[in-house]
Design an enzyme around this catalytic site. Structure first.
Site, PDB file in Angstrom:
ATOM      1  N   HIS A  71       1.546 -15.183 -43.079  1.00 55.68           N
ATOM      2  CA  HIS A  71       1.960 -15.586 -42.654  1.00 55.68           C
ATOM      3  C   HIS A  71       3.360 -16.007 -43.913  1.00 55.68           C
ATOM      4  CE1 HIS A  71       3.642 -20.004 -42.018  1.00 55.68           C
ATOM      5  NE2 HIS A  71       4.026 -19.925 -43.625  1.00 55.68           N
ATOM      6  N   GLU A  72       3.488 -15.487 -45.141  1.00 58.23           N
ATOM      7  CA  GLU A  72       4.390 -14.849 -46.942  1.00 58.23           C
ATOM      8  C   GLU A  72       5.437 -13.857 -45.391  1.00 58.23           C
ATOM      9  OE1 GLU A  72       5.780 -17.553 -47.345  1.00 58.23           O
ATOM     10  OE2 GLU A  72       3.422 -18.891 -47.337  1.00 58.23           O
ATOM     11  N   HIS A  77       7.495 -13.935 -43.481  1.00 55.16           N
ATOM     12  CA  HIS A  77       8.845 -15.404 -43.599  1.00 55.16           C
ATOM     13  C   HIS A  77       9.758 -13.458 -44.473  1.00 55.16           C
ATOM     14  CE1 HIS A  77       8.910 -18.714 -42.805  1.00 55.16           C
ATOM     15  NE2 HIS A  77       7.860 -18.999 -44.215  1.00 55.16           N
ATOM     16  N   HIS A 128      11.326 -11.876 -42.194  1.00 56.16           N
ATOM     17  CA  HIS A 128      12.566 -12.064 -41.641  1.00 56.16           C
ATOM     18  C   HIS A 128      14.055 -11.661 -42.437  1.00 56.16           C
ATOM     19  CE1 HIS A 128      14.533 -16.104 -39.848  1.00 56.16           C
ATOM     20  NE2 HIS A 128      15.072 -15.540 -39.108  1.00 56.16           N
TER      21      HIS A 128
END
Length: 678
Positions: free
Chosen positions: A460-461, A464, A467
């Protein structure tokens, strides 16, 4: 010769962490604020007519030195807090709030921006320039640039007080998490798998205790609640975990939460909105509290029904153990883990050796390479803590970013997991991206083992981080994760899907002792149990999101705890479950404005991430190059270049309905028809 204010000569422009002391921060922040104020004054008082370059672009660069200093400070304050850094946080908060208000309420500066906004169609701006002008003008208006007189002064006071309260809320929570631990005698270890025992012993060493302890680190307390047969110890640990911020004394957050809600409501009224949620959601994809409430309730109803059915099964298991008491929240994880072992022939102790931290990092990197051509090579650079490590990220030999990972829990480290940037991408500048987690640190010489949920957090991290790393825009204000809050979780939640791709597990889920890949049968059992206990997981999340929404949608409560109880009672919160984040430790909502009236964002983004991964499945599979290229082009590299809804439509051709989310969570029975999040 303050190292924070000198040119940073370390490789890749890394901050000189090895040369910085806590005494450097106060003078560096003061000097950087002076520099920023002078720059803003020069822009506002420029005798030349306003142009996009001498006003909006110049303002975009005004805080460069301040941002650089603060990125270092907040990295250290969040990952390795100490009394000095906490005192500095309290000192900096009013200064930074005052500076922000000075800028957004500078009449001369706003007059120049507004002049450009009124002439925007004649300026000949390209897409990114037009977007930056729009966001700049909107931000000034939303921060009170149009207010006059007493309202103008009061808004500045409210913002300053909110900033201080957010710092205090965070520090109180950190103190409760840092100070509490439960020592375990050797007999208390009965029933605990070896990985829990090892983590408890390692935590004891970190706390300076001779024996094993349970701390409030999620990666330790959750497996303790899953495996300990000692109901009295589970209750004690659970009450400490859920009681953070509500223990009375100096670290109690309940009065702080009440004041925050009152001040946010006042801020919204000053800016012409009926409620804080109306003001906050104006710029998000959802747009209004009603649309958020509709989505959450569509999910709540089937999730609650599933959770109640599960509660009946777990209660029956308690009865078989000879216990006639009511199923309590500190019983749920214990009996749910036993049930998972029975129904899916699956338990955490069997799984955990296959999820080594280093192998999961490699898995995240390998997926990024297959999808986007990124390569990762370890680099030796100054870092903020000895546990942290760094990699240079390249594509076809071209430098893309520096990625830093800080994975282990420790005293003084804020709980949870997050992604931040020591330097954000902009034209000519590549980012330095930081992932922070709180996994249990193993004893020296032993591999760090993650739960499947921990591994999902890592992915999940890293979503990010992608991104940020793939961002390719001209202005920092629209780079990377600078998007609507209910869109920012799309890349992170989407990336979680690749953890469970069978080939990824086959290549990287290798046993810590034997080095053998996860057996096919175990992998199938793991994936088959993917929606196991999803009623519980969904209920505890949606309950928190609904409480957040209702807190900010109506008149602020005098007693948030009483109002929290009323909201939970109104939606029929099952007795044996608690909110994922109760009010006194709801840092997402009360440590700052980031997720206030916005905790729903994870679920709003999940509607899209389920649909986005389906795009890969409908094409050539999870690594389809055409879909990956579209994902990078329209979402990962584009930042906030356009509205989130337009970005998703450009990627997928349409907006999704909630049915993909419900299907992914095994809750499809009451799915709504397609037509977009509602």
């Amino acid at each position: 010769m303050n190292p924070l204010l000198q040119d940073w000569t370390a490789p890749y422009g890394m901050p000189p962490f090895d040369a910085i002391t806590d005494d450097d921060f106060a003078p560096a922040v003061d000097a950087a604020l002076d520099d920023a104020r002078a720059t803003v004054a020069a822009i506002a008082d420029n005798p030349d007519a306003p142009t996009f370059a001498n006003t909006v672009e110049a303002l975009e660069r005004a805080d460069e030195k301040l941002d650089r200093v603060l990125s270092v400070f907040f990295t250290l304050a969040g990952t390795s807090s100490n009394p000095k850094r906490e005192e500095l946080s309290r000192r900096f908060s009013p200064k930074l709030s005052a500076y922000s208000s000075e800028v957004t309420m500078n009449r001369a500066l706003f007059a120049r921006i507004d002049d450009l906004w009124q002439r925007r169609d004649a300026l000949g701006l390209d897409t990114e320039g037009a977007r930056l002008l729009f966001l700049t003008h909107r931000s000034f208006v939303r921060q009170g640039a149009l207010l006059e007189g007493a309202d103008r002064e009061r808004l500045a006071e409210v913002k300053a007080r909110l900033a201080m309260l957010g710092v205090q809320f965070t520090q109180n929570l950190l103190a409760d998490e840092r100070d509490w631990f439960m020592e375990l005698a050797e007999g208390d270890l009965e029933g605990l798998p070896q990985f829990v025992v090892d983590a408890a012993r390692s935590a004891g060493e970190e706390k300076g205790v001779a024996g094993p302890v349970v701390t409030l680190s999620r990666s330790l307390i959750v497996p303790f609640l899953q495996f300990s047969p000692r109901r009295d110890l589970r209750e004690r640990a659970w009450r400490a975990w859920t009681g953070r911020g509500a223990n009375g004394g100096e670290t109690d957050n309940r009065a702080i939460a009440a004041e925050i809600l009152q001040l946010r409501a006042e801020r919204a009224r000053l800016l012409g909105h009926d409620s804080f949620a109306d003001w906050k959601l104006e710029t998000e994809m959802a747009g209004s509290p009603d649309r958020v409430r509709d989505l959450l309730m569509q999910v709540w109803k089937p999730a609650r029904a599933a959770a109640l059915a599960d509660a009946d099964v777990l209660t029956a298991m308690m009865r078989q153990d000879g216990m006639n008491s009511v199923l309590e929240p500190y019983d749920w994880r214990y009996y749910a883990e036993r049930r998972r072992a029975q129904e899916h022939d699956l338990n955490e102790a069997e799984l955990k050796p296959y999820f080594q931290l280093d192998r999961m990092i490699e898995a995240a990197f390998a997926c990024a390479h297959r999808l986007f051509g990124l390569s990762f090579a370890p680099v030796d650079v100054p870092l903020h803590h000895p546990d942290a490590r760094a990699w240079e990220v390249t594509r076809d030999g071209r430098h893309m970013a520096v990625f830093v990972g800080d994975y282990f829990a420790r005293g003084g480290k804020r709980s949870g997991a997050w992604c931040s940037a020591l330097r954000s991408q902009r034209a000519g500048v590549r980012p330095i991206v930081l992932n922070v987690c709180n996994f249990a640190k193993p004893p020296a010489g032993r591999p760090a083992l993650l739960s499947h949920d921990d591994a999902r957090t890592l992915f999940h991290e890293f979503g990010h981080a992608l991104h940020q790393m793939l961002s390719d825009v001209r202005y920092e204000a629209i780079s990377g994760t600078s998007v609507a809050r209910d869109f920012v979780e799309l890349p992170s939640q989407l990336y979680e899907h690749w953890l469970d791709v069978p080939q990824v597990l086959a290549d990287h889920a290798l046993h810590a002792e034997t080095g053998q890949p996860m057996p096919d049968d175990l992998r199938k059992r793991l994936l088959a149990a993917g929606t196991y206990d999803m009623g519980f997981q969904t209920v505890e999340y949606v309950a928190s999101a609904l409480v957040d929404l209702e807190f900010h949608s109506a008149e602020p409560p005098a007693d948030p705890m009483e109002r929290q109880a009323e909201i939970l009672d109104a939606i029929g919160m099952p007795h044996a479950m608690g909110m994922r984040h109760a009010t006194p430790h709801f840092a997402h909502v009360f440590a700052g404005d980031g997720y206030s009236a916005g905790y729903y964002s994870y679920m709003w983004s999940e509607v899209m991430d389920a649909d986005a991964f389906a795009a890969f499945e409908e094409a050539g599979g999870p690594f389809d190059p055409e879909i990956a290229a579209r994902l990078e082009r329209y979402i990962l590299s584009a930042g906030g270049r356009q509205e989130a809804e337009d970005a998703y439509r450009a990627f997928r051709g349409r907006l999704p309905g909630v049915e993909a989310l419900l299907k992914g969570r095994g809750l499809l029975a009451d799915a709504a028809p397609p037509g977009g999040p509602s």
